[in-house]
Every structure is written in structure tokens, then in C-alpha cells.
Motif scaffolding. Structure first.
Motif, PDB file in Angstrom:
ATOM      1  N   PRO A  16      28.511  60.277  34.888  1.00 42.75           N
ATOM      2  CA  PRO A  16      29.610  60.909  35.615  1.00 42.75           C
ATOM      3  C   PRO A  16      30.874  60.097  35.359  1.00 42.75           C
ATOM      4  CG  PRO A  16      28.209  59.645  37.112  1.00 42.75           C
ATOM      5  CD  PRO A  16      27.560  59.587  35.766  1.00 42.75           C
ATOM      6  N   MET A  17      31.988  60.755  35.100  1.00 42.78           N
ATOM      7  CA  MET A  17      33.229  60.019  34.806  1.00 42.78           C
ATOM      8  C   MET A  17      34.374  60.681  35.565  1.00 42.78           C
ATOM      9  SD  MET A  17      32.679  58.946  30.800  1.00 42.78           S
ATOM     10  CE  MET A  17      32.059  60.488  30.131  1.00 42.78           C
ATOM     11  N   ALA A  18      34.618  60.159  36.775  1.00 42.25           N
ATOM     12  CA  ALA A  18      35.632  60.747  37.654  1.00 42.25           C
ATOM     13  C   ALA A  18      37.026  60.539  37.066  1.00 42.25           C
ATOM     14  CB  ALA A  18      35.552  60.092  39.030  1.00 42.25           C
ATOM     15  N   ASN A  70      28.100  63.311  41.216  1.00 40.99           N
ATOM     16  CA  ASN A  70      28.319  61.907  41.599  1.00 40.99           C
ATOM     17  C   ASN A  70      29.489  61.736  42.554  1.00 40.99           C
ATOM     18  OD1 ASN A  70      30.069  59.270  40.610  1.00 40.99           O
ATOM     19  ND2 ASN A  70      27.891  58.834  40.757  1.00 40.99           N
ATOM     20  N   PHE A  72      31.483  58.810  45.431  1.00 43.10           N
ATOM     21  CA  PHE A  72      31.677  57.393  45.759  1.00 43.10           C
ATOM     22  C   PHE A  72      31.362  57.151  47.230  1.00 43.10           C
ATOM     23  CE2 PHE A  72      35.359  56.705  42.443  1.00 43.10           C
ATOM     24  CZ  PHE A  72      34.427  56.751  41.409  1.00 43.10           C
ATOM     25  N   HIS A 133      27.910  55.841  43.977  1.00 42.05           N
ATOM     26  CA  HIS A 133      28.443  54.636  43.341  1.00 42.05           C
ATOM     27  C   HIS A 133      29.123  53.836  44.439  1.00 42.05           C
ATOM     28  CE1 HIS A 133      29.273  52.952  39.420  1.00 42.05           C
ATOM     29  NE2 HIS A 133      30.568  53.097  39.455  1.00 42.05           N
ATOM     30  N   GLN A 176      23.545  49.006  36.147  1.00 37.49           N
ATOM     31  CA  GLN A 176      24.809  48.996  35.399  1.00 37.49           C
ATOM     32  C   GLN A 176      25.140  47.570  34.949  1.00 37.49           C
ATOM     33  OE1 GLN A 176      28.520  49.434  37.492  1.00 37.49           O
ATOM     34  NE2 GLN A 176      29.303  50.953  36.039  1.00 37.49           N
ATOM     35  N   ALA A 180      29.556  47.840  30.919  1.00 37.12           N
ATOM     36  CA  ALA A 180      29.842  49.247  31.242  1.00 37.12           C
ATOM     37  C   ALA A 180      31.331  49.535  31.406  1.00 37.12           C
ATOM     38  CB  ALA A 180      29.096  49.644  32.507  1.00 37.12           C
ATOM     39  N   GLY A 181      31.741  50.705  30.938  1.00 35.78           N
ATOM     40  CA  GLY A 181      33.110  51.170  31.146  1.00 35.78           C
ATOM     41  C   GLY A 181      33.270  51.765  32.528  1.00 35.78           C
ATOM     42  N   GLY A 218      25.408  50.812  30.278  1.00 36.12           N
ATOM     43  CA  GLY A 218      26.329  49.759  29.847  1.00 36.12           C
ATOM     44  C   GLY A 218      26.107  49.374  28.404  1.00 36.12           C
ATOM     45  N   GLY A 219      27.072  49.719  27.545  1.00 36.27           N
ATOM     46  CA  GLY A 219      27.041  49.263  26.147  1.00 36.27           C
ATOM     47  C   GLY A 219      26.044  49.983  25.268  1.00 36.27           C
ATOM     48  N   GLN A 238      21.908  55.827  30.663  1.00 30.17           N
ATOM     49  CA  GLN A 238      23.125  56.553  31.070  1.00 30.17           C
ATOM     50  C   GLN A 238      24.275  56.063  30.198  1.00 30.17           C
ATOM     51  OE1 GLN A 238      23.798  57.851  35.100  1.00 30.17           O
ATOM     52  NE2 GLN A 238      25.676  56.656  35.225  1.00 30.17           N
ATOM     53  N   GLY A 240      28.345  56.475  29.045  1.00 22.65           N
ATOM     54  CA  GLY A 240      29.663  56.999  29.384  1.00 22.65           C
ATOM     55  C   GLY A 240      30.594  56.965  28.188  1.00 22.65           C
ATOM     56  N   THR A 241      30.923  55.753  27.742  1.00 20.97           N
ATOM     57  CA  THR A 241      31.884  55.583  26.651  1.00 20.97           C
ATOM     58  C   THR A 241      31.524  56.425  25.427  1.00 20.97           C
ATOM     59  OG1 THR A 241      32.319  53.355  27.457  1.00 20.97           O
ATOM     60  CG2 THR A 241      32.968  53.828  25.175  1.00 20.97           C
TER      61      THR A 241
HETATM   62  C1  FMN Z   1      35.803  56.898  31.872  1.00 21.40           C
HETATM   63  C2  FMN Z   1      34.680  56.452  32.747  1.00 21.40           C
HETATM   64  C3  FMN Z   1      34.642  56.888  34.075  1.00 21.40           C
HETATM   65  C4  FMN Z   1      33.555  56.523  34.897  1.00 21.40           C
HETATM   66  N1  FMN Z   1      33.476  57.044  36.161  1.00 21.40           N
HETATM   67  C5  FMN Z   1      32.340  56.867  36.891  1.00 21.40           C
HETATM   68  C6  FMN Z   1      32.126  57.593  38.102  1.00 21.40           C
HETATM   69  O1  FMN Z   1      32.968  58.382  38.533  1.00 21.40           O
HETATM   70  N2  FMN Z   1      30.964  57.377  38.759  1.00 21.40           N
HETATM   71  C7  FMN Z   1      29.989  56.531  38.300  1.00 21.40           C
HETATM   72  O2  FMN Z   1      28.946  56.388  38.941  1.00 21.40           O
HETATM   73  N3  FMN Z   1      30.159  55.850  37.146  1.00 21.40           N
HETATM   74  C8  FMN Z   1      31.308  56.004  36.441  1.00 21.40           C
HETATM   75  N4  FMN Z   1      31.459  55.339  35.239  1.00 21.40           N
HETATM   76  C9  FMN Z   1      30.437  54.365  34.821  1.00 21.40           C
HETATM   77  C10 FMN Z   1      29.264  55.049  34.135  1.00 21.40           C
HETATM   78  O3  FMN Z   1      28.446  55.687  35.090  1.00 21.40           O
HETATM   79  C11 FMN Z   1      28.361  54.053  33.365  1.00 21.40           C
HETATM   80  O4  FMN Z   1      27.943  53.029  34.215  1.00 21.40           O
HETATM   81  C12 FMN Z   1      29.040  53.454  32.152  1.00 21.40           C
HETATM   82  O5  FMN Z   1      29.805  54.399  31.460  1.00 21.40           O
HETATM   83  C13 FMN Z   1      28.008  52.874  31.212  1.00 21.40           C
HETATM   84  O6  FMN Z   1      28.597  52.042  30.254  1.00 21.40           O
HETATM   85  P1  FMN Z   1      29.221  52.572  28.857  1.00 21.40           P
HETATM   86  O7  FMN Z   1      30.551  53.120  29.229  1.00 21.40           O
HETATM   87  O8  FMN Z   1      29.274  51.342  28.032  1.00 21.40           O
HETATM   88  O9  FMN Z   1      28.281  53.633  28.338  1.00 21.40           O
HETATM   89  C14 FMN Z   1      32.533  55.667  34.400  1.00 21.40           C
HETATM   90  C15 FMN Z   1      32.610  55.222  33.076  1.00 21.40           C
HETATM   91  C16 FMN Z   1      33.651  55.599  32.248  1.00 21.40           C
HETATM   92  C17 FMN Z   1      33.677  55.122  30.821  1.00 21.40           C
END
Ligand code: FMN
Length: 355
Positions: A16-18, A70, A72, A133, A176, A180-181, A218-219, A238, A240-241
Motif C-alpha cells: 500500500p502506498m498512501a 491499508n 494508519f 501501519h 519492515q 524500506a521506502g 524492504g529492499g 511486500q 513498494g519501490t
Molecule cells: C511511496 C511509498 C509509500 C508507502 N506508503 C505506505 C502506506 O501508506 N502504508 C504502509 O503500510 N506502507 C507504506 N509504504 C511502505 C511499504 O509498505 C513497504 O514497507 C516498503 O515499500 C517496502 O520496501 P521497498 O520500498 O524497498 O520495497 C510505502 C512505501 C513507499 C515506497
């Protein structure tokens, strides 16, 4: 029966990426490809949450699959001193001038939609998974979700947090890592720069101590990374990036360009900041972080998020990535640009080759 991670055809959760990047189109593409799609709806009101869930379902067509919504765990409101608010507003004035927009003023609290209303939208739409989160929900919330057939998962950045999550009856944990981003899901509102384990080490620490499944985050950028995480004890990964450059993602054009340039020329320019929201989050270093981080005037989360919101939106409209929050994980250099369904297929093939 609530959803179980073992039902996933591909052991990948699109994070999820809010704030824009996770869209119904992105979530639906990942679901269609056999993974779990997620909507980061933490800042959206109940009506928008309902719309986004409905749109995701429609885009999945008849291919039903697991959707994660997702939210907060926002902290209880705090009273801010007027002098503290004045100083935070004053620090942003020159940035507003540079962007040619009115000076930022902190709106009146509350600085986020009420969780109870957001949850009502979730209870009505019944996605397969509700993830949280920034902290543990109370047991009653988990029981309500279970009564509706919704599985619950919560982010942990340490063993202590993971144990607390299991204790309230959650179904799985997102471990996480420090790479992680985006926002770090740490429960505490600490102002010390985050220190913590990389994702694989965190999984190895947590998984043997829990009865519920652990997801690595993460990563993780390719199938070989995911295979390593599965071998470390995770049941899924999981990411994100890895999805930020997919055409289905809501990443703004200027944010995309900054990600690509950073990946190619300056992949180490990724770090934690509290400047945008008041909580630690990881992203590409930009002018906003450089100008604001050193000043000791950041308001607590989520007041800082509300204060900087209009400036970030103005920057996005002006295609200026220097004043947007460009969240990214530390392994950005290995990002690949392709449609999400294709990326999921590539990842699945790579996992099969390495697992
Ligand atoms: C742009 C962005 C927004 C994110 N927003 C949320 C969010 O709203 N809720 C959440 O639980 N995690 C959020 N995350 C964290 C991700 O759930 C996850 O832990 C993370 O992306 C994993 O690391 P990675 O970016 O290296 O893949 C976000 C990550 C990114 C990159």
C-alpha cells in the motif's frame, strides 16, 4: 473463512502506498497476476475509500483475488504551542515564495479523517485484508474484522512489535526492514534517526518466535531477493519501490523522473527524513529535505503532514520533484520500468528459478 497467505498464487503483496502511488489500477493488475493488491488509503475519507475499493474490484473483472486496504493508526491529538506552530509556518515561508504559492498555514485539527469512519467503509466493502501501519489496533477491532471474514495484518519493525501484533490476534505480520521506502511503521514517535535490521535479518529474528506468518518488506526488487526472503522464513514478500515506475502507479511524472535519475546517477541519495510528515520516512533526498531537516522546528505527526500538504501539492502541479515527498527504498538502483502485470510475471518466473 478469512483469507490466508497460503492461498496466493504468487507470494507477492504490492505494498500500500498512501499519497498517490498505489491506485486501483495498480492493485487490480497485481491481483490479476496472482498476487495481493493493496490500496494505501490512510489519508482518504470513507467515501473515497469505498470508491477506490469498488473501482479495484471492477478492474479485476471476474478474476477475484485478495485486496488489502491499508490504514494508519494515527496518534491521539496533541496540543501544539502557538509559538511552535508560528516557527514551523515561518520556516516554510521561503519555500512557498519559491513555489509562488500562499504561505503554508496549519489547518485546524483533526489532521486526518476519523479512523472509525474509514473503518466503516472497510467493514461495508469487506476486502480480504485490512492492514495497519504505526501501531497495534485493539482486540475488538481485530475481532470485528474477523467476524466479517477480513484478515488483519500489521507492520512490525522489531521483535517486540511483532509479538504485540500477534497478541491482539492479527493474522500476519509485515516485517519492515530498514531498507524500506516510505514511512517506517515503528510504533513509537521517536525523533532519533531510525536504526533497525535489514528485512531478511528481521524475518530471521521474528519468524521462529511467532505462530502467525511473516511477510518480508524492504529492499526486495527481484525474484532472487524474494526467494531469499522465503528461505529466511517469510511466507510472502511486500514490495513498494519496485512498483513505483509501473504505468498503473500514481507516481507523478516529476517524481518518476527523479527516481530514474537517482537510480542511474546517485543511488545512495536515499535517506530518512521527518521533514514532510513529522514521522520518519525514507525517500530520495531533495531540496525540501535539505532545507528543512536541519531546522529544529518539525511539528509532530500528522500536524507536519497537514502543514506541508499544500506545498507538496503545489510542487506536484508544477512538476517540481524537489518539494514533493519522493519516497523510495534503498534498493532503488535495481528498479525496472514495465507494466505491473508484466513485472509480476517476471518476478514469479525469477522466484521459480531461484527457489
Ligand atoms: C511511496 C511509498 C509509500 C508507502 N506508503 C505506505 C502506506 O501508506 N502504508 C504502509 O503500510 N506502507 C507504506 N509504504 C511502505 C511499504 O509498505 C513497504 O514497507 C516498503 O515499500 C517496502 O520496501 P521497498 O520500498 O524497498 O520495497 C510505502 C512505501 C513507499 C515506497
Amino acid at each position: 473463512m478469512a483469507f490466508a497467505l497460503s492461498q496466493l498464487r504468487v507470494p507477492i503483496i504490492q505494498a500500500p502506498m498512501a499519497g498517490g502511488p498505489s491506485t486501483p489500477a495498480l492493485a487490480a493488475a497485481c491481483i490479476r497476476a496472482g498476487g495481493m493488491g493493496s490500496l494505501g488509503v490512510a489519508y482518504l475519507d470513507a467515501e473515497r475509500i469505498a470508491q477506490d475499493i469498488q473501482q479495484t474490484r471492477a478492474l479485476c473483472g471476474h478474476q477475484a483475488g485478495p485486496l488489502n486496504v491499508n490504514l494508519f493508526m494515527f496518534p491521539p491529538p496533541v496540543d501544539l504551542r502557538p509559538a511552535q506552530v508560528d516557527r514551523a509556518e515561518a520556516a516554510l515561508r521561503s519555500i512557498a515564495e519559491d513555489l509562488g504559492v500562499p504561505a503554508a498555514r496549519l489547518p485546524a485539527a483533526p489532521w486526518h479523517p476519523p479512523l472509525a469512519e474509514q473503518l466503516d467503509a472497510v467493514w461495508s466493502a469487506r476486502p480480504e485484508v485490512l492492514s495497519l501501519h504505526f501501531g497495534v489496533p485493539d482486540q475488538a477491532l481485530v475481532q470485528r474484522a474477523h467476524a466479517l471474514g477480513i484478515a488483519v495484518c500489521v507492520t512490525a519493525t522489531s521483535l517486540e512489535e511483532a509479538l504485540a501484533i500477534e497478541a491482539v490476534g492479527a493474522d500476519f505480520v509485515i516485517a519492515q526492514g530498514i531498507e524500506a521506502g516510505g514511512h517506517r511503521g515503528e510504533f513509537s514517535l521517536s525523533t532519533d534517526t531510525p536504526r533497525g535490521l535489514p528485512s531478511l535479518e528481521l524475518v530471521k529474528l521474528i519468524a521462529p518466535r511467532l505462530r502467525i506468518p511473516v511477510v518480508a518488506a524492504g529492499g526486495l526488487m527481484n525474484g532472487a531477493d524474494i526467494a531469499l526472503a522465503l528461505r529466511a522464513g517469510a511466507v510472502a514478500a511486500q514490495l513498494g519501490t519496485a512498483f513505483l515506475l509501473c504505468p498503473e502507479a500514481g507516481t507523478t511524472q516529476s517524481y518518476r523522473e527523479l527516481l530514474k535519475a537517482t537510480a542511474q546517477q546517485n543511488p545512495r541519495a536515499i535517506r530518512f527524513t521527518r521533514a514532510f510528515s513529522g514521522r520518519w520516512a525514507q525517500g530520495v533526498e531533495n531540496a525540501f529535505m535539505q532545507r528543512f531537516d536541519s531546522l529544529d522546528i518539525i511539528l509532530p505527526f500528522p500536524a507536519q503532514n497537514a502543514l506541508t500538504g499544500p506545498l507538496r501539492s503545489a510542487a506536484a502541479q508544477r512538476h517540481d520533484a524537489q518539494y514533493q515527498s519522493c519516497w523510495s527504498g534503498r534498493e532503488l538502483a535495481r528498479i525496472r520500468e514495465m507494466p505491473a502485470e508484466r513485472l509480476m510475471q517476471v518476478l514469479a518466473e525469477e522466484i521459480a528459478r531461484h527457489h
